[in-house]
Design a protein around this motif. Structure first.
Motif, PDB file in Angstrom:
ATOM      1  N   HIS A  88      30.819   4.177 -42.210  1.00 47.24           N
ATOM      2  CA  HIS A  88      29.926   5.566 -43.328  1.00 47.24           C
ATOM      3  C   HIS A  88      31.146   6.836 -43.308  1.00 47.24           C
ATOM      4  O   HIS A  88      29.802   7.392 -41.915  1.00 47.24           O
ATOM      5  N   TYR A  89      31.828   7.758 -42.954  1.00 50.34           N
ATOM      6  CA  TYR A  89      31.612   8.360 -42.595  1.00 50.34           C
ATOM      7  C   TYR A  89      30.982  10.165 -42.912  1.00 50.34           C
ATOM      8  O   TYR A  89      30.661  10.471 -41.843  1.00 50.34           O
ATOM      9  N   ASP A  90      30.151  10.302 -44.399  1.00 53.06           N
ATOM     10  CA  ASP A  90      29.287  10.673 -44.087  1.00 53.06           C
ATOM     11  C   ASP A  90      28.237   9.900 -43.696  1.00 53.06           C
ATOM     12  O   ASP A  90      26.994  11.317 -43.151  1.00 53.06           O
ATOM     13  N   GLU A 150      35.721   2.363 -46.270  1.00 52.46           N
ATOM     14  CA  GLU A 150      34.549   1.298 -47.366  1.00 52.46           C
ATOM     15  C   GLU A 150      34.296   0.241 -47.633  1.00 52.46           C
ATOM     16  O   GLU A 150      35.112  -0.547 -48.311  1.00 52.46           O
ATOM     17  N   ARG A 201      29.286  11.559 -39.747  1.00 49.75           N
ATOM     18  CA  ARG A 201      29.153  12.282 -39.003  1.00 49.75           C
ATOM     19  C   ARG A 201      28.123  13.338 -38.886  1.00 49.75           C
ATOM     20  O   ARG A 201      28.023  14.646 -38.377  1.00 49.75           O
ATOM     21  N   THR A 218      36.878   8.465 -40.762  1.00 46.92           N
ATOM     22  CA  THR A 218      37.555   9.408 -40.792  1.00 46.92           C
ATOM     23  C   THR A 218      37.681   9.827 -42.495  1.00 46.92           C
ATOM     24  O   THR A 218      37.529   9.044 -43.271  1.00 46.92           O
ATOM     25  N   ARG A 219      37.395  11.033 -42.741  1.00 47.83           N
ATOM     26  CA  ARG A 219      37.306  11.209 -43.800  1.00 47.83           C
ATOM     27  C   ARG A 219      39.240  11.162 -44.588  1.00 47.83           C
ATOM     28  O   ARG A 219      38.876   9.832 -45.403  1.00 47.83           O
ATOM     29  N   ASP A 220      40.186  10.741 -44.177  1.00 52.02           N
ATOM     30  CA  ASP A 220      40.844  10.689 -44.116  1.00 52.02           C
ATOM     31  C   ASP A 220      41.560   9.235 -44.523  1.00 52.02           C
ATOM     32  O   ASP A 220      42.042   8.638 -45.188  1.00 52.02           O
ATOM     33  N   GLN A 235      38.740   7.301 -45.163  1.00 54.81           N
ATOM     34  CA  GLN A 235      37.458   6.402 -46.278  1.00 54.81           C
ATOM     35  C   GLN A 235      37.568   5.247 -46.668  1.00 54.81           C
ATOM     36  O   GLN A 235      37.735   5.070 -46.937  1.00 54.81           O
TER      37      GLN A 235
END
Length: 306
Positions: free
Chosen positions: A175-177, A203, A180, A195-197, A199
């Protein structure tokens, strides 16, 4: 799907004032069990390492959580409904007050499309249950005591013991969040590089943060989603957050949270069992949100040509 979401999916429904007032009161009473203690603590400048997260990391203010919306496809009858004309997003019709399609902007549409894509991709994957909550440990790895986020709470195993857990376990955070917030020394220890891109590609429904984030995706659709669904997602997020912090390196026994000792085989087994149960409970909420996204896109119609 409950009645609130059925109203969204079907043709326009007119709710008499006593009916919608009762739903509004029930929603407000339900969420007040979370908002009122938070507001009291905030007034007393009292931090809570478990519950504050739901009102600080997540940006939906208590006042917004308390505000009840029926969702699209619903007309609120009666003179009291006209109070909502002071709220952004409502208009008056001959039958009563309802949400204004003009407020469903292109930016809103893009949000709904992203949320639907993310939720559908997540729903199509098998839960992975071997992360054991090590993201919280990776967030304090090799930090000085004063740098730790919840520095008022001691680490159960101390700094050296906490670092040893990070160094002897495989960290598999997808999970990116969560990733980070890893400390710089913990980043290379993660077996994944979310990464966000990526996601939507990463997920998965076993992730506790993906389960908590159902609340975020629900309120991102506000006021076009029934508030009962937002509250259902918040309720699940509150339970998951408790488990998340029980498995963290912090000693929260003083607050009534018994630790899940993921540094032991028994603790890891307990964690995986609870994680699987939350994945099971999150699945119908994810499905309900997907259905609401589909209904919103149908209600709004095709985008306006540039």
């Amino acid at each position: 799907m409950d009645q609130a979401e059925q109203d969204v999916v079907t043709a326009s429904v007119i709710l008499p004032e006593p009916v919608w007032r009762a739903r509004e009161a029930a929603h407000q009473a339900r969420v007040a069990t979370w908002t009122e203690p938070h507001l009291r603590r905030r007034a007393d400048n009292e931090a809570h390492p478990v519950m504050d997260f739901l009102f600080t990391y997540y940006s939906h203010r208590p006042a917004r959580l308390l505000r009840w919306h029926p969702g699209v496809g619903v007309v609120l009858a009666g003179d009291a409904a006209r109070e909502r004309l002071a709220w952004r997003g409502y208009l008056e019709t001959p039958e009563g007050v309802t949400l204004d399609p003009a407020e469903f902007t292109d930016a809103r549409r893009r949000t709904v499309e992203f949320v639907r894509a993310l939720l559908a991709a997540t729903a199509g994957r098998e839960p992975r249950l071997a992360c054991f909550g090590l993201h919280e440990w990776a967030m304090v790895y090799r930090l000085e005591p004063e740098q730790v986020r919840h520095s008022a709470r001691r680490l159960r195993l101390g700094s050296e013991g906490t670092d040893e857990v990070v160094e002897t376990q495989n960290i598999r955070c997808s999970h990116y969040d969560a990733y980070r917030f890893f400390t710089p020394d913990a980043v290379p220890r993660n077996t994944l590089r979310p990464t966000r891109d990526a996601q939507v590609a990463n997920e998965q429904p076993g992730c506790l943060h993906a389960g908590m984030d159902l609340y975020k995706w629900a309120y991102k659709l506000d006021p076009f989603v029934p508030s009962e669904l937002i509250a259902d997602c918040f309720a699940l997020a509150a339970e998951i957050r408790e488990m998340d912090m029980r498995a963290s390196p912090y000693d929260l026994a003083e607050l009534g949270y018994a630790p899940i000792a993921i540094e032991t085989p028994a603790g890891r087994a307990e964690y995986a069992a609870l994680q699987a149960e939350f994945a099971r409970r999150g699945a119908p909420l994810r499905r309900r949100l997907i259905d609401v996204c589909d209904a919103l896109l149908a209600w709004a119609g095709p985008p306006v040509a540039a």
